[in-house]
Design a protein around this motif. Structure first.
Motif, PDB file in Angstrom:
ATOM      1  N   MET A  20       1.939   7.099  -6.593  1.00 45.16           N
ATOM      2  CA  MET A  20       0.951   8.139  -6.893  1.00 45.16           C
ATOM      3  C   MET A  20       1.522   9.527  -6.619  1.00 45.16           C
ATOM      4  O   MET A  20       1.317  10.456  -7.401  1.00 45.16           O
ATOM      5  CB  MET A  20      -0.319   7.906  -6.081  1.00 45.16           C
ATOM      6  N   PHE A  21       2.249   9.676  -5.518  1.00 43.69           N
ATOM      7  CA  PHE A  21       2.902  10.953  -5.233  1.00 43.69           C
ATOM      8  C   PHE A  21       3.945  11.278  -6.296  1.00 43.69           C
ATOM      9  O   PHE A  21       4.096  12.435  -6.687  1.00 43.69           O
ATOM     10  CB  PHE A  21       3.564  10.942  -3.852  1.00 43.69           C
ATOM     11  N   LEU A  48       0.827  -1.204   0.000  1.00 40.79           N
ATOM     12  CA  LEU A  48       0.000   0.000   0.000  1.00 40.79           C
ATOM     13  C   LEU A  48       0.866   1.260   0.000  1.00 40.79           C
ATOM     14  O   LEU A  48       0.610   2.202  -0.750  1.00 40.79           O
ATOM     15  CB  LEU A  48      -0.931  -0.005   1.210  1.00 40.79           C
ATOM     16  N   PHE A  49       1.903   1.283   0.823  1.00 42.51           N
ATOM     17  CA  PHE A  49       2.808   2.434   0.863  1.00 42.51           C
ATOM     18  C   PHE A  49       3.516   2.616  -0.477  1.00 42.51           C
ATOM     19  O   PHE A  49       3.749   3.742  -0.913  1.00 42.51           O
ATOM     20  CB  PHE A  49       3.844   2.285   1.974  1.00 42.51           C
ATOM     21  N   PHE A  81       6.834   8.004   1.559  1.00 43.44           N
ATOM     22  CA  PHE A  81       6.113   6.739   1.469  1.00 43.44           C
ATOM     23  C   PHE A  81       7.000   5.624   0.953  1.00 43.44           C
ATOM     24  O   PHE A  81       6.784   4.457   1.289  1.00 43.44           O
ATOM     25  CB  PHE A  81       4.849   6.897   0.623  1.00 43.44           C
ATOM     26  N   ILE A  89       1.046   4.258  -2.868  1.00 37.23           N
ATOM     27  CA  ILE A  89       0.886   5.678  -2.525  1.00 37.23           C
ATOM     28  C   ILE A  89       2.120   6.466  -2.951  1.00 37.23           C
ATOM     29  O   ILE A  89       2.015   7.586  -3.461  1.00 37.23           O
ATOM     30  CB  ILE A  89       0.594   5.847  -1.025  1.00 37.23           C
ATOM     31  N   SER A  90       3.300   5.884  -2.770  1.00 37.60           N
ATOM     32  CA  SER A  90       4.538   6.534  -3.190  1.00 37.60           C
ATOM     33  C   SER A  90       4.545   6.761  -4.694  1.00 37.60           C
ATOM     34  O   SER A  90       4.935   7.836  -5.171  1.00 37.60           O
ATOM     35  CB  SER A  90       5.738   5.686  -2.782  1.00 37.60           C
TER      36      SER A  90
END
Length: 52
Positions: free
Chosen positions: A20-21, A13-14, A33, A17-18
């Motif tokens: 996506m950032f 999950l991290f 992340f 998210i990383s």
């Protein structure tokens, strides 16, 4: 669900998210992340000898 599986899921999950950032040009969020994903993955793979 055991602790290792929860940490492995958190690591994935991290990492998502990383990514996506990183796609939104937010380098500090992506780096934070990514570090969290690495630590969660490290602890997910960390096994004690008596758990076998």
């Amino acid at each position: 669900m055991n602790r290792n599986k929860v940490l492995a899921i958190a690591s994935m999950l991290f990492a998502v998210i990383s990514a996506m950032f990183a796609m939104t040009d937010a380098p500090y969020g992506a780096a934070g992340f990514a570090i969290a994903a690495g630590l969660a993955g490290l602890f997910a793979g960390w096994r004690r000898g008596d758990d076998d």
